[in-house]
Design a protein around this motif. Structure first.
Motif: not given
Length: 474
Positions: A37-53
Motif C-alpha cells: 500500500a505504501r509503495r502504491k500510494i507513493d506512486e500515486v502521490l508522485a503523479n499528483a504532485r506533478r499534475a494537480l498544482p
C-alpha cells in the motif's frame, strides 16, 4: 487548524483520495493491510504532485502530514472525513463500515467510493455511510457523486468544494448512480462493435477522442444536442432525431458473452494499441492532457474549468514581506519546451500574472476595467537568469519604481523555491480610458493606492538590471 482525513483502502482510488486531501493541506491517515500500500500510494502521490498544482495560478496550501496505520481505529480517530475504498464486495464493505461507524467521530463524514452499491445496501446492517463516488484520477477530476442521507451529503458537499471538487448529489438512489450508467451504455455498445468485427479497440477510442469526447468535456450531452438542433433548439433536435430511438441501432439490452476468445481479442487489440507504454507512462500522459484541457476550460469557465477557478479564488494569497508577493504557483508541464525548461514566453506570462495581481491590489481589478479604466503594457525588458522546470515553484515579488500620473513602472523578480533569482522583468504601463483607448489619468482611489506603494518602495535599493538595454547584464 489542520484537518484530518482517513483513507481506508489504499489502491488507485484510495491513493487518489489521499493525494487530493493531502495536497489541499489536510493531514491524511491511511489504513490498508496490503504490504504494498505504501509503495502504491507513493506512486500515486508522485503523479499528483506533478499534475494537480499545474491546474492553478496560485499555490496550493502546504501539504499535510501523511501517516500509515496498522489499526483502523487509530487511523479514523479525530478524522473529519473517512473514505472507504475497499474492493466491491458487499460483505467486506459491511465489516469495514461497521468498524468505521464505531470508531469515527459523530460528525465525521463517512463516504464509500463504491461505483455500484446503493446507500441502502451499505447501511443495511446499521452503518452510518453515504456514497461518495469519485472518478479516476481522483486528484484531478472534480466530480464526486453523493447519494444518501441529506444532512450527511450536505456536509460532504461543503468539504468537497473546499478541496476543489464538484459534488453531484443524486435525487434518488439507483444502481451504479449516474455517470457509470452512462459509461456502461457506451461500454456495452463498444464490446459488440469489437465482437462483431466492426471496429478495433483503437478505432473506438479514436471515435471518442476525436469527436464527441471533446464536446462532452465542455458541454456534456444535452447542451451538445441543444446546439445540434440549430436555432430551433432542443425541440427541433428531438423532433428530428427522436424517432431514431425506435430503430434497431443498439444492443443496449444485451451483452456479448465473455468467452475466452472475446477476452483474448480485446486484450490483444488493447496491447497492440498502447502496449508500448507502461501504465505509469499512460497515467502521466493522461494527467498532462487533462491539465491542458482543464486549463483551457478555465478561460471560459466551462465544465471543470469553472470548478478550478472557484477553488483557486478561495486559496489564500502568499504572505508578503518587504515587497508584495504577486505570484506563488507551480509551473505546469505545458509550459516547458524541447529543451526541457520553461519556455521564454511563459517567463513573460508569469510577469503578466504578477502585473494583473498588483493591479488588483491597487483597485484596478475586473470591476474597474468593466467601469472603463485599465493599465496597458507599453514596454517589457526580461533578463533570463536561470532555468525553471515543470513542477517547480515560482514566486514573484513586485517593486514599484514609479507610480505618478498615467505611468506605472514595475520591477518583477521571479524566484525559484530555493530563492534563486530566475529572471527579472521590468515593465512600463500607461493608464488608459477604455472608451477612447487613449492614455488618461487613473481614478483618485487607484492613483492613491499606487502612490502609497511607490512611496513605501522609494527607499529600497535600485534593483540590479533596471534600465538596461538588450545585451547588457548589469
Amino acid at each position: 487548524m489542520t484537518r484530518k482525513a482517513a483513507i481506508i483502502g489504499g489502491g488507485v482510488i484510495g491513493g487518489g483520495w489521499a493525494a487530493r486531501f493531502l495536497l489541499n493541506g489536510w493531514d491524511v491517515a491511511v489504513f490498508d493491510p496490503d504490504p504494498e500500500a505504501r509503495r502504491k500510494i507513493d506512486e500515486v502521490l508522485a503523479n499528483a504532485r506533478r499534475a494537480l498544482p499545474a491546474l492553478y495560478d496560485k499555490a496550493l496550501p502546504p501539504e499535510g502530514n501523511l501517516s500509515y496505520h496498522s489499526d483502523l481505529h487509530a487511523a479514523v480517530a479525530g478524522a473529519l472525513w473517512v473514505q472507504e475504498s475497499v474492493p466491491e464486495r458487499l460483505d467486506l464493505k459491511h465489516r469495514v463500515h461497521d468498524a468505521i461507524t464505531r470508531a469515527a467521530d459523530a460528525e465525521a463524514v463517512i463516504g464509500s467510493s463504491t461505483s455500484g452499491f446503493r446507500p441502502s445496501q451499505l447501511t443495511a446492517e446499521g452503518a452510518r455511510v453515504i456514497v461518495a463516488h469519485p472518478f479516476n484520477p481522483v486528484y484531478l477530476l472534480p466530480l464526486v457523486e453523493l447519494v444518501g442521507e441529506a444532512g450527511h451529503c450536505a456536509r460532504a458537499a461543503e468539504m468537497l468544494h473546499e478541496i476543489g471538487m464538484s459534488p453531484l448529489t443524486l435525487r434518488k438512489e439507483i444502481d451504479a448512480h449516474i455517470a457509470d450508467r452512462l459509461l456502461e451504455a457506451v461500454w456495452r455498445e463498444s464490446l459488440w462493435l469489437v465482437k462483431d468485427g466492426i471496429a478495433t479497440t483503437e478505432e473506438i477510442d479514436e471515435a471518442i477522442r476525436m469527436g464527441f469526447g471533446l464536446r462532452w468535456a465542455q458541454m456534456g450531452l444535452f447542451e451538445t444536442y441543444r446546439i445540434a438542433g440549430g436555432e430551433a433548439g432542443m425541440k427541433h433536435f428531438l423532433a428530428q432525431f427522436g424517432p431514431a430511438l425506435q430503430w434497431p441501432w443498439t444492443k443496449l439490452m444485451d451483452v456479448p458473452e465473455f468467452t475466452p476468445e472475446l477476452v483474448d481479442l480485446i486484450a490483444g487489440q488493447s496491447e497492440a494499441q498502447s502496449g508500448h507504454l507502461s501504465i505509469r507512462d499512460l497515467e502521466r500522459l493522461r494527467d498532462d492532457n487533462l491539465v491542458g484541457m482543464m486549463r483551457a476550460l478555465r478561460k471560459s469557465g466551462s465544465g471543470a474549468g469553472g470548478t478550478i477557478t472557484a477553488h483557486e479564488a478561495a486559496l489564500p494569497d502568499a504572505a508578503s514581506a518587504d515587497l508584495p508577493v504577486t505570484v506563488d504557483r507551480v509551473i505546469p508541464q505545458s509550459w516547458t519546451d524541447y529543451n526541457g525548461h520553461m519556455n521564454e514566453a511563459h517567463y513573460v506570462e508569469v510577469s503578466c500574472q504578477a502585473t494583473d495581481r498588483f493591479m488588483e491590489m491597487i483597485g484596478a481589478d475586473a470591476a474597474y476595467v468593466a467601469a472603463g479604466g485599465s493599465y496597458f503594457t507599453v514596454e517589457n525588458h526580461v533578463r533570463y537568469l536561470a532555468e525553471m522546470r515543470a513542477g517547480g515553484r515560482v514566486t514573484v515579488t513586485t517593486q514599484v519604481l514609479a507610480g505618478a500620473g498615467k505611468k506605472m513602472h514595475l520591477f518583477h523578480r521571479l524566484l525559484m523555491a530555493d530563492g534563486t533569482l530566475a529572471a527579472t522583468v521590468e515593465t512600463l504601463l500607461l493608464h488608459v480610458d477604455m472608451a477612447t483607448r487613449r492614455s488618461a489619468p487613473p481614478s483618485t482611489e487607484v492613483a492613491g493606492a499606487l502612490g502609497r506603494f511607490a512611496e513605501a518602495h522609494a527607499g529600497l535599493p535600485k534593483p540590479k538590471g533596471v534600465g538596461l538595454a538588450v545585451g547588457h547584464r548589469g
